[in-house]
Design a protein around this motif. Structure first.
Motif, PDB file in Angstrom:
ATOM      1  N   GLN A  45      -4.200   0.377   1.997  1.00 38.90           N
ATOM      2  CA  GLN A  45      -4.281   1.618   2.228  1.00 38.90           C
ATOM      3  C   GLN A  45      -5.638   2.294   1.950  1.00 38.90           C
ATOM      4  O   GLN A  45      -6.097   3.293   2.616  1.00 38.90           O
ATOM      5  N   SER A  54       4.790  -1.228  -1.907  1.00 37.16           N
ATOM      6  CA  SER A  54       4.000  -2.283  -1.999  1.00 37.16           C
ATOM      7  C   SER A  54       4.301  -3.543  -2.557  1.00 37.16           C
ATOM      8  O   SER A  54       3.765  -4.623  -2.049  1.00 37.16           O
ATOM      9  N   ASP A  92       0.117  -1.177   4.757  1.00 40.94           N
ATOM     10  CA  ASP A  92       0.679  -0.527   3.603  1.00 40.94           C
ATOM     11  C   ASP A  92      -0.316   0.775   3.698  1.00 40.94           C
ATOM     12  O   ASP A  92      -1.454   0.898   3.386  1.00 40.94           O
ATOM     13  N   GLU A  93       0.375   1.910   4.109  1.00 38.11           N
ATOM     14  CA  GLU A  93      -0.162   3.139   4.118  1.00 38.11           C
ATOM     15  C   GLU A  93      -1.643   3.290   4.913  1.00 38.11           C
ATOM     16  O   GLU A  93      -2.691   3.420   4.181  1.00 38.11           O
TER      17      GLU A  93
HETATM   18 MG   LIG Z   1       1.698   1.384  -2.457  1.00 37.72          MG
END
Ligand SMILES: [Mg+2]
Ligand SMILES: Nc1ncnc2c1ncn2[C@@H]1O[C@H](COP(=O)(O)OP(=O)(O)OP(=O)(O)O)[C@@H](O)[C@H]1O
Ligand SMILES: Nc1ncnc2c1ncn2[C@@H]1O[C@H](COP(=O)(O)OP(=O)(O)OP(=O)(O)O)[C@@H](O)[C@H]1O
Ligand SMILES: [Mg+2]
Lengths: 506, 337, 303, 305, 321
Positions: B101, B51, B183-184
């Motif tokens: 995320q 991240s 990001d995820e």
């Molecule tokens: Mg992360």
């Protein structure tokens, strides 16, 4: 001395305002309205109802009394022109002619009857009622004559009339009802009611038809400022022109200000240190009480705590009291005090006393208490000072919950009976002193009608009370007023603000 | 693959955090290249710096705690390493955008979907209010949101997780960015919803020639979505290769361990192949290879010297095991070094 | 009083990084304190005040209660009186020093008792919920719409004025702050997995409360208390202003201030120095409390 | 909604009931009112009669029942001192009280929120530390001290503003400022810490990633989230401002409710005290209700569910 | 050769009263709605399903960490749901729980020794010295050492904490352990360590697990039988292998097909469900799955599906009636 004020005078002894012409002569810079700073608001605009002096002071500009006092406390006629005792139970009053209430109602005997009946009527719940309970009846003889019949001899009736009774307009009061009248008062006074914002201000305007002539000051506002520093600020900032009870240490500040001056008058109110005999303590012993009288240096207290603003007393009555007689002065003599204590079997070093004081009720009260404690400490007595909120202080006195000593003031105290009867009998808790013999003497003195004999009896009582060391007399309170430089104002011993007596100009 | 141009080039990126306990080297020398139109997977365990790498690229590092202390970032040929905030803002949400995320917390709960989605359009285009609205509805419809016209005036909490992630995706796609960093994006979602979203992202990618940096710790997602994979461990890139190469021929012991520990690769109820030990904290990384303490093949050298990123045929790998095998690098590997 | 600012101390435990050698906690805190200018300033002020509070009687140059009428209202720096004398000629500096302990006693006793009562009720309300919760929270509501002065007056009437009156009044008013904070803390805690885990283990209820919930309340309570102390020290001044303060001649900052208020125009030093003492102390406590909150809040740790 | 209103009303009734009960019994402990009203020389019979008239001679529970029965009908009796309707007296003070409370509240929010936001945004810079110190200072000043100093400065020395009294806007400035000093401190600190929390949230990062400029994030996106918890604090403070501004009202001679209540207490004017507590509790409840509505307004999660 | 049942859950129901907004009427979440299953001694029973379908609630209700609204929970011959507080407390010795979040499930203010000896202490087992010995033994079993006894939870990594959590559950040597997503908060490389530990402990202490997870890979690896939940209901239950090879319920089929592939060259026929999981506040009529079901029939919209037993394979679906 009831009759002394006598039948003669027809005009009031108060300074006579010059009336209309004065106005045009006044300098242009004169403020339009006089603003008086005052610490608390009136409870009601009804007369003869609330005994609190904050109410009385304000409404006395709206209502006139029958009888007033002059600067020395002597009775002078106002709405009543003359009075006499017909017999011990009957008083007759002649009333002033041609006086009108501000709503046009005429002032007459009916009005007097209405107001006294108002006090007596239980329904109205006047807080004055007990003082008037001996009045049996008010008789209207004719328009200008009224008789007061009492159920038993009532030597102090004139004082009651002077101190308590104000005349409301009967018709108006009855018409609008009490509730409305309480916020819309009509009297014969120098000022007419204008506007009242509770706890903020009371505004009055001049009654141009006033029977003593139009007042010089046309508008008056009483502004309620509870906090002293704020009052002083308002005074220094020019927002108010007059206020009373300047703390002694602020006198210089007022004097040094651009437009302020200080006026001082000896109030009729007296301050004393009560030595409580209702409490099972060492003070039940006369010698201990005397010792305390010796151990307390009143002169020093006056000089250093009050900056000299006050008149020392030696007995139960002050010099302004009509029945005053000179009594023995204990003076300051710590050695004698110690000796007396020893005699009573008390080691001053182990003596612990408590001293209750109200907080802010009398000039410098808590400071005086601390100073007394400090003085007693010089001979080893340990004093715990307890400052009470006023309501608690009073309650503690009334419920006999006070301990050794307490500070209290009493006033107005113009006559012996009003003071001695209400302070030193068993029923009266305020001096904390009770003695069987003294009580007997008082009961004997009360009904005496003959002035000379009466005076003798009360003189004797005064000596006796001093001998008994019934209390530690402190002083006749000095009232300090902050006054705008361009206001003519002569302070009165009865603490009243009669705006009619004031005027602008140096 | 020959003449594609790199859209994002990260060289020796070092991003450090200053904290009460000293400096945390969250990202410690990362090299990464994303070419136009390709999907690069960035895998690694929690805390390895994925991240932070992406936030460094976006210029969204928490200031003043974090700062890029070394290396460069080039975006579409332009050095954006220390670009002033004002210019960076013009890129964000416009030429590059990001999906986070947590779809549940990534939308502001007290503003409507429309209010939030209008922002990039307001910042980067001069469309009128009505055009903005039309564009938003169109975008939402394209990510498969029914009732798009109504949803615009609803609040995030009225939507399910999957819907919110769709909103996030359309928010990122509004200005047709050249690079999308995800990001995820599916970690917080249920399996069935995850399948929907992955499907959607594939479709979008095919439609729009857009590069994507997909951050995940799930090798399954990588297998499904990515062209190339970069594996990170302890703030560094440890291996990078074509996706098939990674699965068929992982070279780095960490990558190998990761693949071996997937339950499907093991006998049911049997002992799983596990990597012993645990992920180091970034503040306790010593000298030598960051993976050495957990590595079954670690040698003496690994504990003292940090291995270089070795270019192998078709992949690069940060491991002393392959120090001798260096061969001529392929083109893209050279970029990634 | 300020309560809501404090709930943010509600913390979820996040690990502090594992350090190789463990250093004693107080040293970590000292190191961090030295680094924070405001926290350090607060700490130093508190330190000085506490020293004065404890050793004041030996440090004061004069007897604080000895009236010396000849020397009344001396301005500062005259006649050996550093800060001047008051209306009875007492040395203000000495009174100030003696007053320190009174203010400290008020602050700490109130925090102690209010904290204790509030915490117990808060825990009961938060953990058992149901009727206990409803009743306690209604009492809190009632208390909130209850004028503080009414309380002070009644307590004054019942037990008399003085130090204990002030403390009791403040405790009466102060416990609700604790009750509210603690309750919301407990509500959050009881849903935490480690509490559920205790239940699952079969730990008896009272043990869960005493051993697991209460220790986790310390941090928020310490932070809250550090901030409340200042509030109470200031409250003493207000109570004195209303006339129910510490009894004369015993010096306390609040009653010095309110006795001095009539002299604001004639002798400024009477009201200024106790005022400065209160403000400085409150400032110190607040700064330190803020710092403490930051340090004890793991959310903010390491940022 | 109806459900909610019923439940809320029920709560209010319970609280009012408890408050009145508590005040009724507590106030009996504060002493006998008779001494304060009658002249000091009043004989015992009159005292007794006065007590009887007030009904104080009857058993406490009888008095209590009667008081409650009447209170339910809005009859708190008449003031012992002024003989006016007690409730009406208190109600008359509402305008002045509200003026002061809301002005100072507005003032403090206006000052505090920007300071709080900036401090949070510039966490640990000189601005933040100065801001924290300044706000803490505001909280550390005893209000009568600050009030007197303001009077001295602005009314006596500079003569810009009046020393006190009710009425016009200029009269409001100093007392409102004095009251605000305390709230500013609380609000600013609270805004700062809430803002710090909010700025750490994911959605702020989302906004940044959309290219929203910082000023807009602070003043729009983060602010609205910050406001929600602030509302609760404001409600709490407003309650205090309404009934508890006694000291400021005394210092500035402001004819508000707090002063009336204090006076009545000192005078043992029980009906007015009761009516005052009742009204304050009631207003407090209303404020809480309004706050709930407001809460629902700014917080859509509550609005819609 | 069926082993004896250890736990029987019959018609378990747990409804939450929900009041989210102040202005909305009360709502009911049927978190668990009439769930029945049996767990046999020594086996691992898996509960899978999407977020919010009621897995955790079921687990907690079994341990009475949440009081069920209705239903029976038979454990060791007693109906747990009815036991008075003190007897339940004592019974807890035999049924333990491992929690999902290794960070939140250990009291941050207690040392590991305190955490591990507390269960023994409250059940009055062993002398104080023996407890310490026990704690250090169990610590070794879960792969930590005495060295850690006096440390605090924050000094451990997530994986280590989860080991401590497991140690705390195992130290009482219970019969049943409910493990609620014990590995889903852990890093990929740590997950396998913990799974290995669980398997090892089961062998060593003959534990019975209820293993709750949404990670189908892990579930497939570790469990013997699986129950699939959807919106508070058990929709399918079978032997693990059988379920993964031959899922019957359309939801199970979709769920299994949604699992990510394990190699880029894998191809899988995906059943992509349309729409989201409906809100449990307002579940659909009839079969709760019908709005997303690719094989939805008319009857599904109106009638609740019956539970069909296909021989050790139970499925609640109209397709198999
Ligand atoms: Mg992360
Ligand atoms: N605000 C911060 N302050 C201090 N350290 C930070 C901060 N944010 C991240 N870090 C550190 O940087 C390291 C890398 O964090 P990063 O968020 O990039 O990990 P990640 O790979 O994305 O992990 P995850 O899979 O959990 O999202 C972490 O170890 C963390 O401790
Ligand atoms: N304390 C509670 N109060 C109200 N509703 C709850 C509560 N706990 C859970 N629920 C609701 O009950 C339903 C089932 O929750 P549960 O936690 O059992 O699901 P789960 O299957 O464990 O989900 P996850 O995979 O997210 O853990 C959810 O809709 C949830 O919102
Ligand atoms: Mg769960």
């Amino acid at each position: 001395t009831p009759e002394t004020a006598g039948t003669t005078p027809t005009a009031p002894a108060t300074p006579q305002p010059a009336g209309g012409t004065e106005n045009t002569a006044a300098p242009a810079s004169v403020p339009e309205e006089l603003v008086i700073g005052f610490e608390a608001d009136a409870a009601t605009m009804l007369a003869n109802t609330d005994v609190n002096y904050v109410t009385d002071i304000q409404i006395r500009n709206i209502y006139d009394p029958l009888i007033d006092r002059d600067a020395k406390g002597a009775l002078i006629p106002v709405l009543a022109t003359e009075w006499k005792n017909i017999d011990p139970l009957t008083w007759e009053f002649k009333l002033r002619q041609g006086v009108k209430f501000t709503n046009g109602e005429p002032f007459n005997a009916e009005a007097v009857k209405f107001n006294i009946d108002y006090i007596l009527d239980e329904k109205n719940n006047s807080f004055y009622r007990s003082r008037w309970k001996d009045v049996k009846e008010v008789k209207v003889i004719d328009d200008q004559t009224v008789q007061v019949i009492t159920s038993q001899p009532f030597p102090t009736l004139l004082l009651r009339i002077a101190d308590d009774l104000l005349i409301m307009a009967p018709k108006h009061t009855k018409e609008v009802g009490l509730e409305k009248a309480a916020t819309d008062p009509v009297g014969t006074g120098a000022y007419k009611f204008d506007k009242w914002t509770r706890d903020d201000s009371l505004k009055l305007v001049a009654n141009e038809e006033y029977w003593q002539g139009a007042p010089s000051i046309k508008r008056v506002t009483f502004r309620i400022i509870p906090e002293f520093s704020a009052r002083l600020s308002a005074f220094l900032g020019g927002e108010i022109h007059l206020f009373k009870n300047v703390p002694v240490d602020s006198v210089e500040r007022v004097k040094s200000s651009e437009n302020g001056k200080i006026e001082l008058v000896g109030s009729s109110r007296i301050n004393y240190l009560a030595l409580n005999t209702f409490y099972e303590g060492p003070l039940k012993d006369k010698r201990v009480r005397q010792a305390l009288n010796y151990a307390i240096d009143v002169d020093e207290l006056l000089k250093s705590v009050l900056n000299g603003n006050g008149t020392k007393m030696t007995g139960p009555l002050s010099k302004v009291n009509a029945d005053y007689t000179e009594t023995k002065d204990y003076g300051y003599d710590p050695d004698k005090a110690v000796a007396l204590l020893k005699e009573a079997g008390i080691d001053p070093k182990t003596l612990k006393l408590t001293l209750d004081t109200p907080n802010g009720r009398y000039p410098m009260d808590t400071h005086v208490a601390q100073a007394i404690a400090s003085q007693l400490q010089r001979i080893g007595i340990q004093v715990t000072v307890q400052a009470n909120e006023w309501g608690n202080h009073l309650a503690k006195i009334r419920q006999h919950e006070m301990k050794d000593m307490f500070i209290l003031g009493w006033g107005p105290a113009f006559d012996a009976q009003g003071t001695i009867e209400n302070l030193f009998t068993e029923k009266a808790p305020y001096s904390g002193f009770y003695d069987k013999d003294v009580e007997a003497m008082i009961q004997k003195a009360l009904p005496i009608f003959d002035p000379a004999e009466r005076k003798k009896a009360f003189d004797e009582l005064q000596h006796r009370l001093v001998e008994e060391a019934a209390w530690v007399p402190l002083w006749q309170q000095g009232d300090l007023y902050a006054v705008a430089k361009n206001l003519q104002f002569a302070p009165r011993p009865d603490e009243k603000f009669l705006v009619f007596e004031m005027k602008w100009g140096q | 693959m020959g003449n594609r141009s790199p859209i994002l080039e990260v060289r020796q990126l070092q991003t450090h955090f200053r904290s009460g306990h000293g400096v945390v080297k969250a990202v410690n020398g990362v090299d990464l290249t994303v070419y136009a139109g390709e999907t690069v997977g960035l895998v690694g365990e929690s805390g390895c710096g994925k991240s932070v790498t992406s936030l460094s690229v976006m210029g969204l590092l928490p200031k003043p705690a974090a700062a890029i202390v070394g290396g460069t970032i080039h975006f579409a040929g332009r050095d954006i390493t220390h670009l002033p905030e004002k210019q960076m803002r013009k890129l964000r949400g416009n030429e590059m955008s990001m999906i986070f995320q947590e779809p549940m917390t990534s939308l502001n709960p007290v503003f409507t979907i429309g209010q939030q989605m209008a922002e990039p359009l307001r910042q980067h285009t001069s469309l009128t209010k009505r055009q903005i609205r039309e564009k938003m509805v169109e975008m939402l419809q394209s990510v498969g949101i029914p009732r798009a016209g109504q949803i615009i005036d609803e609040y995030p909490h009225q939507l399910s997780g999957g819907m919110r992630q769709r909103v996030m995706i359309s928010l990122a796609m509004l200005c047709q960015p050249k690079l999308l960093i995800a990001d995820e994006p599916t970690t917080a979602l249920d399996v069935t919803i995850q399948a929907q979203i992955l499907q959607l992202m594939k479709e979008i990618k095919q439609k729009q020639q857009m590069a994507m940096l997909l951050i995940t710790h799930d090798l399954g997602v990588v297998a499904e979505m990515c062209d190339r994979v970069v594996v990170m461990y302890g703030g560094q890139v440890v291996e990078s290769a074509e996706v098939r190469t990674i699965f068929d021929q992982p070279r780095h012991p960490y990558t190998q361990g990761l693949l071996a520990s997937m339950p499907n690769a093991n006998e049911r109820k049997g002992e799983l192949k596990a990597i012993p030990g645990s992920v180091p904290r970034p503040d306790e990384v010593g000298q030598g290879c960051t993976f050495a303490p957990r590595c079954s093949q670690a040698m003496e050298r690994c504990r003292h010297d940090r291995p270089p990123l070795v270019a192998l045929p078709r992949q690069s790998c940060r491991c002393w095991l392959y120090a001798g095998e260096e061969e001529t690098a392929l083109e893209e590997v050279a970029h990634a070094t | 009083m300020n309560q809501s600012t404090l709930t943010e101390a509600a913390v979820n435990p996040r690990p502090a990084p594992l350090s190789r050698k463990r250093e004693p906690a107080w040293r970590t805190y000292m190191r961090r304190l030295v680094k924070s200018p405001t926290g350090l300033a607060g700490f130093l002020i508190i330190f000085v005040v506490v020293i004065l509070g404890i050793f004041g009687p030996w440090l004061a140059p004069y007897d604080p209660n000895q009236a010396e009428f000849a020397k009344k209202l001396l301005p500062p720096l005259t006649d050996g009186h550093l800060l001047g004398t008051d209306q009875l000629g007492r040395d203000i500096f000495s009174r100030l020093i003696h007053g320190t302990s009174v203010s400290l006693i008020i602050g700490s006793c109130t925090v102690l008792f209010a904290g204790l009562i509030g915490t117990i009720l808060g825990v009961v309300a938060g953990y058992f919920r149901g009727w206990a919760d409803i009743i306690i929270m209604r009492i809190v509501d009632v208390k909130l719409s209850f004028p503080f002065i009414l309380l002070v007056l009644v307590i004054n009437a019942v037990i008399g004025a003085g130090l204990q009156n002030i403390i009791i009044s403040l405790v009466f008013a102060g416990w609700i702050v604790y009750a509210r904070v603690v309750r919301s803390e407990v509500l959050a805690l009881r849903e935490k997995e480690f509490i559920l885990s205790c239940v699952a283990t079969g730990v008896p209820r009272w043990e869960i409360i005493v051993k697991h919930i209460v220790p986790n309340l310390f941090t928020p309570i310490i932070v809250l208390s550090s901030l409340q102390i200042a509030t109470y020290i200031i409250a003493e001044a207000s109570i004195s202003f209303l006339g129910f303060g510490v009894q004369p001649p015993q010096p306390a900052w609040g009653n010095m201030l309110s006795e001095g208020k009539d002299y604001i125009f004639s002798a400024w030093w009477l009201i200024t120095f106790p005022g400065v003492a209160i403000v400085m102390t409150a400032l110190g406590v607040n700064l330190f409390g803020d710092w403490l909150r930051d340090v004890l809040d793991p959310e903010l740790k390491g940022h | 909604m109806l459900d909610y209103v019923i439940k809320r009303t029920g709560q209010v009734v319970v609280v009012l009931f408890l408050a009145l009960t508590a005040v009724f019994f507590i106030i009996r402990l504060s002493g006998d009112p008779t001494a304060l009203f009658l002249p000091p020389d009043a004989p015992r019979e009159q005292l007794e009669q006065f007590r009887k008239q007030l009904g104080f001679d009857r058993p406490l529970h009888v008095q209590y029942t009667e008081f409650m029965t009447k209170a339910v009908q809005g009859d708190f009796g008449t003031s012992l001192r002024t003989r006016e309707d007690a409730l009406q007296m208190v109600i008359n003070r509402i305008p002045a009280t509200f003026q002061l409370a809301f002005t100072s509240l507005g003032l403090s929010l206006l000052i505090a929120i920007p300071i709080g936001i900036q401090s949070a945004y510039r966490r640990n810079t000189w601005f933040d530390q100065a801001g924290v110190a300044a706000t803490v200072l505001g909280q550390a000043l005893p209000s009568f001290w600050l009030g007197l100093i303001l009077i001295y400065l602005f009314a006596v020395q500079l003569q810009w503003l009046p020393t006190g009294g009710g009425g016009s806007l200029v009269h409001l400035i100093l007392p409102a400022l004095t009251l605000a000093a305390y709230s500013v401190a609380r609000f600013a600190r609270f805004t700062r810490s809430t803002m710090l929390d909010v700025l750490r949230k994911d959605y702020i990062r989302t906004a940044k990633a959309s290219g929203v400029p910082t000023y807009k994030i602070l003043s729009v996106y983060a602010l609205k989230n910050t406001l929600i918890p602030i509302i609760t604090l404001v409600a709490l403070d407003l309650g205090v401002l309404l009934g508890g501004a006694v000291i400021v009202e005394v210092v500035f001679s402001w004819p508000g409710m707090g002063r009336l209540l204090m006076q009545s207490l000192l005078n043992r004017d029980f009906p007015v005290v009761m009516a005052g507590v009742f009204l304050i509790a009631f207003i407090y409840a209303v404020i809480n209700f309004v706050v709930d509505l407001l809460y629902a307004y700014v917080n859509p999660q509550i609005r819609f569910k | 050769m069926r082993p004896e049942p250890l736990l029987e859950v019959k018609h378990l129901k747990k409804y939450y009263e929900l009041k989210k907004g102040w202005f909305s009427p009360k709502q009911q979440v049927k978190a668990v709605d009439d769930v029945s299953f049996t767990v046999y001694r020594g086996e691992t029973y898996g509960l899978v399903g999407e977020s919010g379908c009621g897995k955790s609630t079921t687990g907690r209700a079994i341990l009475r960490l949440q009081e069920a609204n209705a239903g029976e929970i038979w454990f060791a011959g007693e109906n747990v749901a009815r036991l008075p507080y003190e007897r339940m407390r004592r019974l807890r010795r035999r049924m333990q729980m491992v929690f999902q979040d290794p960070y939140a499930s250990l009291n941050p203010k207690k040392t590991i020794l305190q955490i591990l000896t507390e269960p023994l202490r409250v059940h009055g087992l062993y002398s104080p010295d023996e407890r310490v010995k026990k704690a250090s033994e169990i610590l070794k079993i879960v792969g930590l050492s005495d060295y850690h006894l006096h440390s605090y939870p924050h000094e451990f990594s997530g994986g280590q904490r989860q080991r401590i959590g497991i140690a705390k559950a195992v130290i009482l040597q219970p019969d049943l352990i409910v493990a609620d997503e014990p590995v889903s908060a852990l890093d990929v490389s740590i997950q396998s360590q913990v799974i290995n530990l669980l398997l090892q402990l089961q062998r060593e202490f003959h534990l019975t697990y209820i293993f709750i997870s949404h990670d189908l890979g892990v579930v497939r690896h570790i469990t013997d039988r699986v129950g699939v939940m959807y919106l508070g209901k058990l929709v399918e239950q079978a032997q693990t292998e059988k379920l993964f090879q031959e899922p019957k319920h359309p939801y199970t089929q979709a769920l299994l097909s949604a699992v990510p592939i394990t190699h880029p060259d894998d191809t899988r026929e995906r059943i992509i469900l349309s729409g989201d999981v409906p809100s449990p506040l307002d579940p659909p009529q009839g079969c709760t799955f019908h709005p997303r079901c690719p094989a939805c029939m008319e009857v599904c919209r109106t009638e609740k599906p019956p539970v069909v037993d296909l021989g050790e394979h139970i499925v609640a679906c109209h397709l198999y009636v």
